[in-house]
Design an enzyme around this catalytic site. Structure first.
Site, PDB file in Angstrom:
ATOM      1  N   HIS A 109       9.310  22.727 -32.768  1.00 40.52           N
ATOM      2  CA  HIS A 109       8.081  22.099 -32.916  1.00 40.52           C
ATOM      3  C   HIS A 109       6.798  22.327 -32.710  1.00 40.52           C
ATOM      4  CE1 HIS A 109       5.279  18.348 -31.462  1.00 40.52           C
ATOM      5  NE2 HIS A 109       6.401  17.900 -31.509  1.00 40.52           N
ATOM      6  N   GLU A 160       7.936  16.664 -39.432  1.00 41.42           N
ATOM      7  CA  GLU A 160       6.824  16.086 -38.812  1.00 41.42           C
ATOM      8  C   GLU A 160       5.113  16.533 -39.769  1.00 41.42           C
ATOM      9  OE1 GLU A 160       7.183  14.133 -34.327  1.00 41.42           O
ATOM     10  OE2 GLU A 160       6.897  16.968 -34.621  1.00 41.42           O
TER      11      GLU A 160
HETATM   12  O1  G3P Z   1       7.259  15.848 -30.600  1.00 40.51           O
HETATM   13  C1  G3P Z   1       6.811  14.067 -31.278  1.00 40.51           C
HETATM   14  C2  G3P Z   1       5.375  14.323 -31.777  1.00 40.51           C
HETATM   15  O2  G3P Z   1       4.932  15.976 -32.022  1.00 40.51           O
HETATM   16  C3  G3P Z   1       5.254  13.154 -32.253  1.00 40.51           C
HETATM   17  O3  G3P Z   1       3.475  13.091 -31.440  1.00 40.51           O
HETATM   18  O4  G3P Z   1       2.248  11.665 -30.549  1.00 40.51           O
HETATM   19  O5  G3P Z   1       2.439  11.622 -33.008  1.00 40.51           O
HETATM   20  O6  G3P Z   1       4.117  10.687 -31.289  1.00 40.51           O
HETATM   21  P1  G3P Z   1       3.118  11.943 -31.851  1.00 40.51           P
END
Ligand code: G3P
Length: 237
Positions: A109, A160
């Site tokens: 992550h 992400e």
């Molecule tokens: O692991 C999920 C994350 O990194 C995204 O977080 O708070 O943007 O939904 P968020």
């Protein structure tokens, strides 16, 4: 009591192959720690039962045993170390997770980056134990490298953009173009997309571009009404 010597059945929990996958990462918020972790887990389970959408939760290590005992939806760890049972002080051990009814783990992550070699070792070890793996990548380039992994590939790759994590503008709004790129880079490994996911349309855009689902945290964990928020997210999907 640990059961490291017990002959272990695979702990993989089957996901519905058609319905989308929603990963609820509890991170380390106060609102998702201790008793709050169990509360959110029960909420996630209720929404899963009502909607039949695949929901996986990732409580922090200190809460995981209690959470996994409280619900029947899949529970994954936020991280695991490819270290052996025994002389591994301070590490999170896959066998121990499996013995506590944990079905898989996130790896790499953005907030817990590890080396590619350690990712490979952990993915292999999880597979050997019958657990699932979700490897995170910051972009399509990193995802492409992870998708080439040998001898085993992760069950999911989650892409992400780090700069959008925890923010108010979702990846689906700010950078929708990265979604098809990520899906292509994952080369057949089911792809999850995350960062700032906050509403139904964000999920729809992710699915329209061929991803398998989303990974999210803050908008669920910090919501005043997480159950309503989650039901709204998956409504009509
Ligand atoms: O692991 C999920 C994350 O990194 C995204 O977080 O708070 O943007 O939904 P968020």
């Amino acid at each position: 009591m640990a059961f490291f010597t017990k002959k272990r059945e695979p702990v993989v929990m089957q996901l519905d192959p058609v319905r989308p996958v929603i990963i609820l990462n509890f991170k380390t918020y106060k609102e998702s720690s201790g008793a709050n972790a169990v509360r959110l887990a029960r909420i996630a389970e209720r929404v899963q039962q009502k909607t039949r959408v695949n929901i996986i939760i990732t409580p922090q290590a200190i809460d995981i045993r209690e959470v996994a005992a409280a619900v029947k939806i899949p529970v994954y760890s936020q991280h695991v170390d490819a270290k052996p049972v025994g002389k591994s002080t301070g590490q999170i051990i896959a066998e121990n997770l499996a013995d506590n009814n944990v079905h898989g783990s996130l790896l790499n992550h953005s907030e817990r980056r590890i080396l590619l070699k350690d990712i490979k070792d952990a993915v292999l070890k999880l597979k050997e134990i019958g657990m699932q793996s979700i490897v995170c990548a910051k972009d399509d380039r990193e995802a492409a490298g992870i998708a080439k992994m040998q001898p085993v590939k992760p069950d999911f790759i989650a892409v992400e953009p780090p700069e959008l994590i925890g923010g108010e503008v979702s990846v689906s709004t700010a950078k929708p173009q990265i979604i098809p790129k990520a899906v292509k880079a994952c080369n057949g490994v089911p792809t999850l997309i995350g960062a700032g996911i906050k509403e139904n349309n964000d999920l729809k855009i992710v699915l329209q571009h061929g991803a398998r689902g989303v990974i999210l945290s803050s908008h669920f964990v910090l919501s005043k009404d997480p159950e309503k928020w989650l039901l709204d997210l998956v409504q009509g999907i």
